[in-house]
Design a protein around this motif. Sequence first.
Motif, PDB file in Angstrom:
ATOM      1  N   LYS A  50     -39.079 -89.516  20.795  1.00 52.52           N
ATOM      2  CA  LYS A  50     -38.766 -89.708  22.201  1.00 52.52           C
ATOM      3  C   LYS A  50     -37.919 -88.543  22.691  1.00 52.52           C
ATOM      4  N   SER A  51     -38.294 -87.997  23.842  1.00 50.49           N
ATOM      5  CA  SER A  51     -37.520 -86.886  24.376  1.00 50.49           C
ATOM      6  C   SER A  51     -36.254 -87.439  25.012  1.00 50.49           C
ATOM      7  N   SER A  52     -35.133 -86.984  24.540  1.00 51.72           N
ATOM      8  CA  SER A  52     -33.860 -87.434  25.100  1.00 51.72           C
ATOM      9  C   SER A  52     -33.377 -86.385  26.087  1.00 51.72           C
ATOM     10  N   LYS A  53     -33.215 -86.831  27.323  1.00 52.32           N
ATOM     11  CA  LYS A  53     -32.743 -85.922  28.361  1.00 52.32           C
ATOM     12  C   LYS A  53     -31.220 -85.950  28.386  1.00 52.32           C
ATOM     13  N   PRO A  54     -30.599 -84.791  28.366  1.00 57.38           N
ATOM     14  CA  PRO A  54     -29.138 -84.796  28.494  1.00 57.38           C
ATOM     15  C   PRO A  54     -28.755 -85.221  29.913  1.00 57.38           C
ATOM     16  N   LYS A  55     -27.679 -86.000  30.016  1.00 63.07           N
ATOM     17  CA  LYS A  55     -27.240 -86.464  31.329  1.00 63.07           C
ATOM     18  C   LYS A  55     -26.698 -85.289  32.134  1.00 63.07           C
ATOM     19  N   VAL A  61     -28.537 -87.853  42.258  1.00 64.78           N
ATOM     20  CA  VAL A  61     -29.282 -89.108  42.351  1.00 64.78           C
ATOM     21  C   VAL A  61     -28.949 -90.015  41.171  1.00 64.78           C
ATOM     22  N   VAL A  62     -29.083 -91.308  41.416  1.00 66.30           N
ATOM     23  CA  VAL A  62     -28.935 -92.322  40.371  1.00 66.30           C
ATOM     24  C   VAL A  62     -30.332 -92.585  39.832  1.00 66.30           C
ATOM     25  N   GLU A  63     -30.464 -92.567  38.511  1.00 67.93           N
ATOM     26  CA  GLU A  63     -31.780 -92.723  37.886  1.00 67.93           C
ATOM     27  C   GLU A  63     -32.425 -94.053  38.253  1.00 67.93           C
ATOM     28  N   SER A  64     -31.712 -95.176  38.079  1.00 64.48           N
ATOM     29  CA  SER A  64     -32.267 -96.479  38.437  1.00 64.48           C
ATOM     30  C   SER A  64     -31.140 -97.463  38.711  1.00 64.48           C
ATOM     31  N   VAL A  65     -31.420 -98.394  39.619  1.00 64.84           N
ATOM     32  CA  VAL A  65     -30.509 -99.487  39.934  1.00 64.84           C
ATOM     33  C   VAL A  65     -31.329-100.762  39.851  1.00 64.84           C
ATOM     34  N   CYS A  66     -30.880-101.707  39.015  1.00 63.38           N
ATOM     35  CA  CYS A  66     -31.594-102.963  38.801  1.00 63.38           C
ATOM     36  C   CYS A  66     -30.921-104.057  39.619  1.00 63.38           C
ATOM     37  N   TYR A 104     -35.440 -96.629  42.215  1.00 64.62           N
ATOM     38  CA  TYR A 104     -35.483 -95.426  41.384  1.00 64.62           C
ATOM     39  C   TYR A 104     -35.132 -94.211  42.222  1.00 64.62           C
ATOM     40  N   GLU A 105     -34.485 -93.235  41.590  1.00 67.83           N
ATOM     41  CA  GLU A 105     -34.128 -91.966  42.238  1.00 67.83           C
ATOM     42  C   GLU A 105     -33.362 -92.217  43.541  1.00 67.83           C
ATOM     43  N   LEU A 106     -32.307 -92.978  43.458  1.00 64.47           N
ATOM     44  CA  LEU A 106     -31.484 -93.331  44.613  1.00 64.47           C
ATOM     45  C   LEU A 106     -30.366 -92.301  44.760  1.00 64.47           C
ATOM     46  N   PRO A 107     -30.222 -91.674  45.949  1.00 64.93           N
ATOM     47  CA  PRO A 107     -29.121 -90.719  46.129  1.00 64.93           C
ATOM     48  C   PRO A 107     -27.768 -91.403  45.937  1.00 64.93           C
ATOM     49  N   LYS A 129     -20.658 -98.768  45.689  1.00 60.16           N
ATOM     50  CA  LYS A 129     -20.797 -97.339  45.404  1.00 60.16           C
ATOM     51  C   LYS A 129     -21.730 -97.162  44.206  1.00 60.16           C
ATOM     52  N   PHE A 130     -22.859 -96.522  44.433  1.00 60.30           N
ATOM     53  CA  PHE A 130     -23.808 -96.228  43.370  1.00 60.30           C
ATOM     54  C   PHE A 130     -23.547 -94.811  42.872  1.00 60.30           C
ATOM     55  N   ALA A 131     -22.975 -94.714  41.659  1.00 61.79           N
ATOM     56  CA  ALA A 131     -22.660 -93.414  41.078  1.00 61.79           C
ATOM     57  C   ALA A 131     -23.377 -93.195  39.757  1.00 61.79           C
ATOM     58  N   ASP A 132     -23.834 -94.287  39.144  1.00 60.85           N
ATOM     59  CA  ASP A 132     -24.499 -94.198  37.847  1.00 60.85           C
ATOM     60  C   ASP A 132     -25.473 -95.363  37.741  1.00 60.85           C
ATOM     61  N   LYS A 133     -26.294 -95.324  36.714  1.00 63.98           N
ATOM     62  CA  LYS A 133     -27.235 -96.398  36.449  1.00 63.98           C
ATOM     63  C   LYS A 133     -26.491 -97.728  36.432  1.00 63.98           C
ATOM     64  N   SER A 134     -26.959 -98.738  37.176  1.00 63.02           N
ATOM     65  CA  SER A 134     -26.230-100.000  37.218  1.00 63.02           C
ATOM     66  C   SER A 134     -27.181-101.174  37.424  1.00 63.02           C
ATOM     67  N   THR A 135     -26.636-102.372  37.206  1.00 60.10           N
ATOM     68  CA  THR A 135     -27.364-103.613  37.391  1.00 60.10           C
ATOM     69  C   THR A 135     -26.527-104.516  38.272  1.00 60.10           C
ATOM     70  N   LEU A 136     -27.129-105.047  39.329  1.00 57.20           N
ATOM     71  CA  LEU A 136     -26.457-105.998  40.204  1.00 57.20           C
ATOM     72  C   LEU A 136     -27.144-107.344  40.054  1.00 57.20           C
ATOM     73  N   ILE A 137     -26.354-108.423  39.976  1.00 55.92           N
ATOM     74  CA  ILE A 137     -26.892-109.771  39.839  1.00 55.92           C
ATOM     75  C   ILE A 137     -26.499-110.571  41.067  1.00 55.92           C
TER      76      ILE A 137
END
Length: 148
Positions: A50-55, A61-66, A104-107, A129-137
Amino acid sequence: MKPISKSKAKFKSVVMLLLFCPMLAFSQSDTVNLIRGGELLFGGLITIFKSSKPKDVNSTVVESVCIKNKLEDKITFIITRQTEDGDEIRKELVIQKGSKEYFYELPKGVYTYEVVLTNNSTFKKGEYKFADKSTLIVDGDIVKNPDE
């Protein structure tokens, strides 16, 4: 002609021997163990190759928000944000009961969120504040991030 018929007979006997030989042998493991072993091997190979992308720390942009819906009905999750140029970013997700959806790809930035129920009443409003990958319930009467 006799040499051809002898070679055919030898060929047939070899083929018959090869067909019946597996019936005489038995396997040392059953099919379930073979499948599980294959899954383990395949999963290991995926993690190795698996290709690991360095952060990227300077990413904008935020990679993903669940967004997870734990309510008893489907909801519409709306986020809005004003950019520096004066434009408005507005995104909506319709999330079924007990399900989850992703942005996905959220500024990055501070967004105003609104949770709207099926009868078009507002369930909850707030800012996040969306600064990193996160999950909201969305659960009960609150919207929470389990990582905090």
